[in-house]
Scaffold this active site. Structure first.
Site, PDB file in Angstrom:
ATOM      1  CG  HIS A  67      -3.447  -0.515  -6.978  1.00  0.00           C
ATOM      2  ND1 HIS A  67      -3.819   0.075  -5.815  1.00  0.00           N
ATOM      3  CD2 HIS A  67      -3.443  -1.846  -6.717  1.00  0.00           C
ATOM      4  CE1 HIS A  67      -4.057  -0.840  -4.879  1.00  0.00           C
ATOM      5  NE2 HIS A  67      -3.832  -2.023  -5.411  1.00  0.00           N
ATOM      6  NE  ARG A  71      -4.471  -0.877   0.228  1.00  0.00           N
ATOM      7  CZ  ARG A  71      -4.745  -1.869  -0.613  1.00  0.00           C
ATOM      8  NH1 ARG A  71      -3.828  -2.268  -1.486  1.00  0.00           N
ATOM      9  NH2 ARG A  71      -5.923  -2.471  -0.585  1.00  0.00           N
ATOM     10  CD  GLU A 119      -3.252   3.338  -5.526  1.00  0.00           C
ATOM     11  OE1 GLU A 119      -4.253   2.725  -5.955  1.00  0.00           O
ATOM     12  OE2 GLU A 119      -2.304   2.768  -4.972  1.00  0.00           O
TER      13      GLU A 119
END
Lengths: 315, 315
Positions: free
Chosen positions: A272, A224, A253
């Site tokens: 991601h 993360r 993000e």
């Protein structure tokens, strides 16, 4: 008895849920309608795992779903204090992302060792420039996070001949405790962050920890963004405390267009996606259907998250 | 007895040969002086393995070295018919390049599967664009060339969960013969060329063979450029018969600045460096010293090339 109400928080069409037709009353919610619908649902499926709406919409008291499933490995986007304190069961998508993420990490480690980004840059200039590159066999990795993802990463790196240490919340056979972390970081060629964001891990990769690493080390984050103090990482790469980084996750993000990370030499930015291989949505859908069948028949669920710790406790 | 004369064809300083001081008279030659010096040498060390001078300078009759060692895996740059017909022993650098090349192939396979070249291109534009990528576990590879390099490549791909078939000159346990090649090519996700250039392999990857492959397949060449009909490969990629290629070797090296391969979408060009990891020159020097010690004491040499076949026969 009427079938249970399954509320789905979705941003796009769901595969595989057709198999539940007649066995559940399926309703859909978006971020704005979630709060109104939650009290009437027996089960909540968080399909849009990028949304933080559950944290905001979770009912403090009164009727609420008895089971929440998230189609993700992480649960930080939904675990508010009220949900953590309640008797609602939370499950996650353990089993879907481990293999893909392990391959992604291996690919980036090899790309750095073989200087692939520079090969591609030289190719654009039609420049033939022989270089000596690195072997990965015999190098050392330190994988932080000893859950299913960290263990899968370690397994794949070891298959490439990389001596790999796994660091978890507590020492146990095959896993180092936090007390060994700095020593392992100081000797690692590859540092992989694969931990969930918890009180113990948030911001753990700070200036001091990057300072402990070798100037030849690369940092890979598939955990993360919150695990990293981003300004410290920028400084560490810019000032050559470490050789580079591959980042698939970020504090915010999508990564802001003006982030210095985009253009930092030695840094690879990906959106991601390390765990998302072709067919993953089908796999997430099938996994939920299997869990629903356990739940509907009163059998114990698997992939149950320890809501206090923030992950599925394991081996 | 005076010490033997060791003639070194070199283009740059050699590591490790100091250990032979007093045990050999070491002379150096460049491409222009090689022909004049060869008749007076007992041993020829081809350190500049990019040179084809030995083919041109090898004496037809009369005095010549009894042993030629090349600091390379391939021997095509020196094996002229006169050398092949003579009683001079030829040895190569088997053992140095296998591991690095296997890692390079694994790195490129993972880079293609994870769409890394596009990730880097999107990063240059500061564009956050999620994609679904491929798992490599469960895919199929066909490795052509069952020598040490092909076997090492197969071992590393298998360690990543890739079902890998090895194709050699003849069928034997663990290795397919050429009769299986087209069937294996038609099912492979990854086709790896790791064969030496021989009569049987030169031009083997032609339009017909690229036509057999799947549109989703990638081709990786770490063998020799001569294995491939380059125009056929260009057409196969351009017209999407295959998805892409990673090429480390070319018919003519360095690759000409006007080659269409440099800018072909889906093609990665690298400058014949897949086997060259940090320390490789030291390793090649140490390997020659060990062979010299065998030779000087009259013991049998290892890594002896079958000059008719063009490689070291093995398992």
């Amino acid at each position: 008895m009427p079938p249970p109400t399954l509320l789905v928080l979705d941003a796009e069409p769901l595969p595989r849920l057709g198999r539940l037709t007649g066995r559940a009353r399926i309703e859909h919610a978006d971020e704005s309608s979630l709060a109104a619908r939650l009290p009437h649902a027996d089960v909540l499926l968080v399909w849009d795992f990028t949304s933080h709406a559950v944290r905001r919409a979770w009912p403090g008291e009164g009727p609420r779903p008895r089971w929440v499933h998230t189609a993700s490995a992480g649960v930080d986007h939904l675990l508010c204090p009220e949900l953590a304190a309640s008797d609602t069961v939370v499950t996650n998508a353990r089993g879907v992302f481990e293999g893909p993420i392990a391959e992604y990490v291996a690919g980036l480690v090899l790309a750095f060792a073989k200087d692939l980004p520079r090969t591609l840059a030289l190719q654009r200039e039609r420049t033939w420039l022989h270089r000596e590159t690195r072997r990965v066999a015999g190098t050392r990795a330190c994988v932080v996070g000893s859950g299913p993802i960290g263990r899968a990463v370690a397994g794949t790196l070891r298959a490439l001949g990389i001596t790999t240490a796994l660091v978890g919340r507590t020492a146990r056979p095959g896993t180092h405790g936090p007390e060994d972390l700095d020593r392992l970081l100081s000797r690692a060629d590859w540092v992989v962050a694969a931990a969930p964001p918890t009180e113990a891990t948030r911001g753990m990769f700070d200036a001091r920890r990057f300072g402990v690493m070798q100037p030849s080390a690369h940092f890979v984050n598939v955990g993360r963004g919150e695990l990293v103090v981003e300004e410290a990482l920028v400084r560490a790469v810019r000032e050559r405390w470490i050789a580079g980084a591959a980042l698939d996750v970020f504090a915010a993000e999508p990564l802001a267009p003006d982030s210095p990370l985009w253009e930092l030499p030695g840094v690879v930015v990906s959106p991601h996606m390390s765990g998302d291989t072709v067919g993953w949505r089908d796999e997430l859908g099938s996994q939920f259907v299997e869990l629903f069948e356990l739940w509907a028949s009163g059998r114990p669920l698997v992939n149950v998250v320890d809501k206090r710790r923030g992950y599925v406790p394991g081996h």
